[in-house]
Scaffold this active site. Structure first.
Site, PDB file in Angstrom:
ATOM      1  N   LYS B 184       0.842  -1.195   0.000  1.00 58.62           N
ATOM      2  CA  LYS B 184       0.000   0.000   0.000  1.00 58.62           C
ATOM      3  C   LYS B 184       0.883   1.252   0.000  1.00 58.62           C
ATOM      4  O   LYS B 184       2.029   1.157   0.440  1.00 58.62           O
ATOM      5  CB  LYS B 184      -0.938  -0.025   1.201  1.00 58.62           C
ATOM      6  CG  LYS B 184      -0.332   0.526   2.503  1.00 58.62           C
ATOM      7  CD  LYS B 184      -1.364   0.625   3.556  1.00 58.62           C
ATOM      8  CE  LYS B 184      -0.809   1.158   4.841  1.00 58.62           C
ATOM      9  NZ  LYS B 184      -0.531   2.569   4.897  1.00 58.62           N
ATOM     10  N   HIS B 214      -0.699  -4.954   5.772  1.00 61.24           N
ATOM     11  CA  HIS B 214      -0.120  -5.785   6.836  1.00 61.24           C
ATOM     12  C   HIS B 214      -1.056  -5.926   8.032  1.00 61.24           C
ATOM     13  O   HIS B 214      -0.926  -6.853   8.817  1.00 61.24           O
ATOM     14  CB  HIS B 214       1.231  -5.212   7.293  1.00 61.24           C
ATOM     15  CG  HIS B 214       1.120  -3.964   8.092  1.00 61.24           C
ATOM     16  ND1 HIS B 214       1.110  -2.724   7.519  1.00 61.24           N
ATOM     17  CD2 HIS B 214       0.990  -3.770   9.417  1.00 61.24           C
ATOM     18  CE1 HIS B 214       0.982  -1.811   8.458  1.00 61.24           C
ATOM     19  NE2 HIS B 214       0.913  -2.416   9.632  1.00 61.24           N
ATOM     20  N   LYS B 218      -2.248  -9.503  10.998  1.00 62.74           N
ATOM     21  CA  LYS B 218      -2.177  -9.552  12.458  1.00 62.74           C
ATOM     22  C   LYS B 218      -3.068 -10.669  12.989  1.00 62.74           C
ATOM     23  O   LYS B 218      -4.202 -10.834  12.550  1.00 62.74           O
ATOM     24  CB  LYS B 218      -2.616  -8.213  13.058  1.00 62.74           C
ATOM     25  CG  LYS B 218      -1.615  -7.097  12.831  1.00 62.74           C
ATOM     26  CD  LYS B 218      -2.042  -5.839  13.515  1.00 62.74           C
ATOM     27  CE  LYS B 218      -1.085  -4.707  13.191  1.00 62.74           C
ATOM     28  NZ  LYS B 218       0.254  -4.918  13.735  1.00 62.74           N
ATOM     29  N   GLU B 252      -2.177   5.938  17.468  1.00 64.65           N
ATOM     30  CA  GLU B 252      -0.727   5.842  17.565  1.00 64.65           C
ATOM     31  C   GLU B 252      -0.224   6.946  18.473  1.00 64.65           C
ATOM     32  O   GLU B 252      -0.715   8.076  18.403  1.00 64.65           O
ATOM     33  CB  GLU B 252      -0.091   5.992  16.182  1.00 64.65           C
ATOM     34  CG  GLU B 252      -0.445   4.882  15.214  1.00 64.65           C
ATOM     35  CD  GLU B 252       0.153   5.142  13.844  1.00 64.65           C
ATOM     36  OE1 GLU B 252       1.133   4.477  13.496  1.00 64.65           O
ATOM     37  OE2 GLU B 252      -0.365   6.027  13.141  1.00 64.65           O
ATOM     38  N   ASP B 271      -3.817   7.165   4.756  1.00 70.99           N
ATOM     39  CA  ASP B 271      -2.797   6.276   5.318  1.00 70.99           C
ATOM     40  C   ASP B 271      -3.408   5.165   6.168  1.00 70.99           C
ATOM     41  O   ASP B 271      -2.879   4.053   6.203  1.00 70.99           O
ATOM     42  CB  ASP B 271      -1.825   7.103   6.175  1.00 70.99           C
ATOM     43  CG  ASP B 271      -0.632   6.290   6.640  1.00 70.99           C
ATOM     44  OD1 ASP B 271      -0.041   5.581   5.795  1.00 70.99           O
ATOM     45  OD2 ASP B 271      -0.303   6.324   7.835  1.00 70.99           O
ATOM     46  N   HIS B 276      -6.591   0.157   6.377  1.00 67.20           N
ATOM     47  CA  HIS B 276      -6.655  -0.657   7.591  1.00 67.20           C
ATOM     48  C   HIS B 276      -8.048  -0.664   8.234  1.00 67.20           C
ATOM     49  O   HIS B 276      -8.603  -1.721   8.532  1.00 67.20           O
ATOM     50  CB  HIS B 276      -5.670  -0.142   8.645  1.00 67.20           C
ATOM     51  CG  HIS B 276      -4.246  -0.115   8.203  1.00 67.20           C
ATOM     52  ND1 HIS B 276      -3.726  -1.016   7.303  1.00 67.20           N
ATOM     53  CD2 HIS B 276      -3.224   0.685   8.556  1.00 67.20           C
ATOM     54  CE1 HIS B 276      -2.447  -0.741   7.118  1.00 67.20           C
ATOM     55  NE2 HIS B 276      -2.111   0.277   7.870  1.00 67.20           N
ATOM     56  N   LYS B 377      -2.522  10.272  14.991  1.00 70.90           N
ATOM     57  CA  LYS B 377      -1.145  10.231  15.492  1.00 70.90           C
ATOM     58  C   LYS B 377      -1.042  11.116  16.723  1.00 70.90           C
ATOM     59  O   LYS B 377      -1.830  12.024  16.914  1.00 70.90           O
ATOM     60  CB  LYS B 377      -0.185  10.701  14.417  1.00 70.90           C
ATOM     61  CG  LYS B 377      -0.053   9.696  13.287  1.00 70.90           C
ATOM     62  CD  LYS B 377       1.179   9.938  12.467  1.00 70.90           C
ATOM     63  CE  LYS B 377       1.394   8.824  11.472  1.00 70.90           C
ATOM     64  NZ  LYS B 377       1.800   7.556  12.095  1.00 70.90           N
TER      65      LYS B 377
END
Lengths: 364, 525
Positions: B184, B214, B218, B252, B271, B276, B377
């Site tokens: 991605k 990714h 998980k 995050e 992002d 995700h 973030k």
């Protein structure tokens, strides 16, 4: 997270008190996370064995948080079952997974199942791990086996030679069938072979290795033992190879030698070699496969904690594989075995094929 | 296998049938079939931090075929030995995996390296020759991994096709395959994603394309499927009748670190949310697939995403979302800079570092149940979770003063992976007083085994041809079609109040007001 060690009581207590202690330990686990996947009944020879086993259970409990009842019968002149709480709570040494380990000790072996029953965690499967003595006609074995969905034994403990293995395997198969017992029995020799099996499969899964396997005509197992005899692990590996690859045994020219016909209509000679007589332990340490027409050979051998394979053509090394070969003591083998609480058809076929080989008369 | 000689008589007969017979029933991790992995961008960060450690771990665990090989390609002027040495350092220093001499030598023996720019046609001829020389020993299966900036994806796919490397090499058995893995972002809006898919499809069939997200690798994300469909008690209440709303949070605590340039282009919506969070949403809300196989699962995920009500355009889209950008603040007690002071970030940047969305799903299961998604973030801690908040009982009989918290099922994706169910319990005593308590399942204290790294899972899946955990083109495009109107609306009206949240807080006040308007509040994970 609660403190890592909840209770370690040296003194044996009444079973009823043990049951209460289990309940209380559960109540006092403020904020702790108690997950359990099975009840494990493990037979121990004596107190010392039970203590040692308790300390070594981490390998298993990492994957299978469990209530473990270590059963040690016939310890006192006047048999009476008592319990000793060896461990209740989380255990740092196994990644803080919760575990309950109790020793049931001292009573008549015949009554072990009755003693164990009220201490089992409800609703969870029961695995009986029979250690240290032959289960055949052992007092109490049958009743304990009836409590269990799975019975695990280790023919390695009872001699790794073919004849002892044959007697035990035949009797376990017969006994379980006679009892019409739906539980699954497994000899821990089988999970110990998993890494051998995977390495063999890997050697077949590449162009060079495939060529060797396509014309395979010679197989030699190398084991060390106290006396010349076929190694039980090697026999199971042979049973697995012949059942998976459709080899038909044509005859047995010598006690340790067999002639097979492969599905490619080739003849294959298989031999069990025993070396290093007098070593205290009996170990399968090597396997040599040859395709003599192509001049190729594959040697698989144990080197410390590695299992290594080397493929050669003549003097040229075509390739090497090295895989981890971690300790395969009974606990590690049991942990692996518990991954699948279902009848294992491959095991059954491999064992049956190996037993058939031993029944063949020698025809020089 | 480490060998370079070709045996007389040409390539060997296919080994798969015999090997498959032996592999059957082995209770160890799966082993990938022999293949050659070609990494474009072999000197880059992704290769060092993720790919090489994952490959080395897989090899040590015998989950790679022994005849596996890696061909690294980048424009860094290295030879094979330098490449191997750099990768050794990377595995040791960046991943913390202990590197053992013997196993590293075996691994390094499988590494090859080509130095070139990716638009050089000569590179692909050299690569073809290299692959042809490896194939007799390493097998004919090929995987190309684009660990490069997205702008190079189509350069690489076009060159591979031109060189005939979009299908197995000459002389390969019929069972051989060629696949390509793309990282991605898959485009930066709907139009560019469609363009990217078109160009990739000119070189590779969709069945050959593996788009890595990714997050899907998980363990806990995969466990959502098991939790939902291997347990009979949750599915009957997994619907509008019992569920009040759902919150999906990916927080995050770090800032943009060294990725300022990238983040200025991307922002949180691109992002994190477009990929995700929408992937997680699909897994949480989809219908049961007919089989637990790649295509049925991917079909259901797509169906779910297509049921998500569009955000509309302009002001309508903006009303269904909140954006934010962090200013200076305290994270874990330490002062940290605001986004606009980060390296490679414009001092007047209007790029969002926080985004929250309200989505609704128009189907029988979820009609009227809002799904709130948020990601940001420099939030107080790193946490990813899905919270299913259930409806309150229809009649509360325990008195007006009794304080109720709704039953909540929390699926913690990271860290402290696990599942918790919150319910009301009576506090012991004569009075009937209630207190919410948690039944809490922790992976860490229930299973002592380490969870595999997402890249290990995904790399091995690609080798095994398991596509379930990879994004299909239509999912990617549908996800962009949902988010692009909001991106456009935000771009048309740059935020005037940035920065609007302090680093170390849970986002802008508008995010709280956003839920308060619906009579709800964000969970504090």
């Amino acid at each position: 997270m609660a403190a890592s060690m909840k209770a370690t009581l040296a003194e044996p207590i009444e079973l009823e008190a043990a049951e209460r202690a289990l309940l209380e330990a559960g109540r006092s686990e403020t904020g702790a996370h108690r997950i359990a996947t099975l009840n494990l009944l493990a037979r121990a020879n004596d107190d010392e064995d039970a203590q040692r086993l308790s300390a070594e259970l981490d390998t298993l409990l990492r994957s299978y948080p469990a209530r473990v009842l270590v059963i040690t019968p016939n310890l006192t002149p006047e048999p009476a079952w008592r319990a000793r709480l060896l461990h209740l709570g989380e255990r740092e040494s196994n990644g803080s997974v919760h575990a309950e380990i109790l020793q049931l000790r001292g009573g008549r072996a015949e009554d072990a199942a009755a003693a164990a029953m009220p201490l089992l965690r409800g609703g969870l499967p029961v695995c009986l791990w029979w250690r240290g003595a032959t289960p055949i006609a052992a007092p109490g074995f049958e009743a304990l086996a009836h409590l269990a969905e799975r019975v695990v034994y280790d023919s390695d403990e009872l001699g790794k030679q073919a004849e002892a293995w044959r007697a035990l395997s035949q009797q376990m198969r017969a006994q379980m069938r006679a009892q019409n017992n739906p539980c699954v029995t497994i000899d821990l020799v089988w999970p110990r072979l998993t890494r051998w099996r995977r390495l063999l499969a890997q050697t077949a899964d590449g162009p060079q290795g495939a060529r060797l396997w396509a014309g395979l005509d010679r197989v030699r197992f190398q084991a060390c033992a106290s006396q010349p005899a076929m190694n039980a692990a090697a026999l199971m590996l042979t049973g697995w190879l012949s059942s998976r690859l459709g080899w038909k045994c044509l005859r047995r020219p010598a006690p340790e030698r067999f002639l097979f016909r492969t599905t490619a209509d080739g003849e294959l000679q298989l031999e069990f070699m025993t070396e290093n007589y007098g070593r205290p332990d009996t170990v399968l340490y090597g396997l040599q496969l040859e395709n003599t027409r192509a001049g190729m050979s594959l040697h698989i051998g144990r080197e410390g904690d590695r299992l290594k394979a080397e493929l050669r053509r003549g003097g040229e090394v075509l390739g090497r594989i090295a895989g981890e070969f971690p300790r395969t003591d009974a606990l590690a083998a049991l942990a692996q075995e518990l991954q699948l609480c279902l009848p294992d058809q491959l095991y059954d076929e491999a064992q049956a094929a190996a037993l058939r080989l031993l029944e063949l008369p020698v025809q020089a | 296998m480490v060998t370079t000689t070709t045996p007389p008589g040409g390539p060997a007969a296919p080994s798969s049938e015999l090997a498959a017979a032996l592999y059957t029933g082995i209770r160890l991790e799966r082993t990938a079939p022999p293949c050659i992995l070609v990494i474009f961008g072999a000197s880059g960060d992704l290769t060092r931090r993720k790919l090489m450690p994952a490959l080395y771990s897989l090899m040590r665990a015998q989950r790679l075929a022994p005849s596996f090989a890696v061909v690294g390609i980048s424009n860094t002027e290295w030879d094979r030995d330098q490449f191997a040495e750099e990768m050794r350092k990377a595995v040791h220093e960046l991943s913390g995996i202990p590197v053992e001499d013997e196993s590293w030598q075996a691994f390094a023996g499988r590494l090859r390296y080509l130095s070139s720019t990716f638009d050089d046609a000569g590179l692909y001829e050299r690569l073809k020759r290299e692959l042809a020389s490896l194939a007799p020993d390493c097998g004919y299966n090929l995987i190309f991994y684009c660990a490069t900036p997205p702008s190079l994806f189509t350069v690489i796919t076009a060159q591979l096709a031109r060189a005939g490397l979009n299908h197995p090499l000459d002389g390969a058995p019929a069972t051989a395959w060629a696949r390509i893995i793309i990282e991605k972002p898959f485009g930066r809006d709907l139009k560019s994603a469609q363009q990217l898919n078109r160009e990739v499809h000119q070189a590779f069939e969709e069945s050959q394309v593996y788009r890595i997200d990714h997050y899907l690798g998980k363990e806990t994300v995969r466990n959502i499927l098991v939790f939902r469909f291997a347990n009979g008690i949750f599915e009957p209440i997994w619907n509008r009748r019992y569920v009040d709303h759902v919150q999906i949070t990916v927080a995050e605590s770090i800032g943009v670190e060294q990725r300022g340039r990238y983040y200025e282009e991307a922002g949180t919506l691109r992002d994190m949310i477009q990929n995700h969070l929408l992937q997680v949403l699909a897994i949480v809300a989809m219908e049961a697939p007919v089989r637990f196989e790649s295509e049925p699962v991917r079909d259901e995920k797509l169906k779910l995403l297509k049921s998500v009500c569009g955000l509309g355009t302009g002001a309508e889209a903006m009303a269904k979302a909140v954006r934010g950008q962090y200013g200076p603040g305290l994270v874990h007690g330490q002062p940290v800079a605001g986004y606009r002071s980060e390296p490679d970030v414009s001092p007047s940047s209007t790029r969002e570092t926080f985004a929250a969305l309200k989505l609704t799903i128009e189907n029988w299961r979820w009609a009227g149940v809002p799904f709130y998604l948020r990601s940001g973030k420099r939030l107080p801690k790193r946490v990813s979770e899905v919270a299913i908040i259930f409806k309150s009982p229809p009649y509360l009989m325990f008195g007006a003063e009794a304080r109720f918290e709704p039953n909540t099922l929390v699926i913690r994706i990271q860290p402290d992976e696990g599942i918790a169910l919150r319910f009301e319990a009576k506090i012991p005593g004569a009075e009937v007083r209630l207190r919410p308590v948690d039944m809490d399942f922790h992976y860490g204290s229930s299973f002592g085994e380490a969870q595999p790294e997402a890249y290990e899972t995904l790399l091995q899946d690609a080798m095994l041809g398991e596509t379930m955990l990879f994004a299909r083109y239509d999912f990617v495009e549908t996800a962009w079609s949902l988010t692009t109107p909001l991106l456009e609306a935000w771009q048309a009206q740059p935020a005037k109040n940035f920065p609007n949240y302090a680093a170390g807080s849970w986002g802008p006040a508008e995010a709280d007001e956003f839920l308060a308007r619906d009579g709800r509040e964000w969970r504090r994970p």
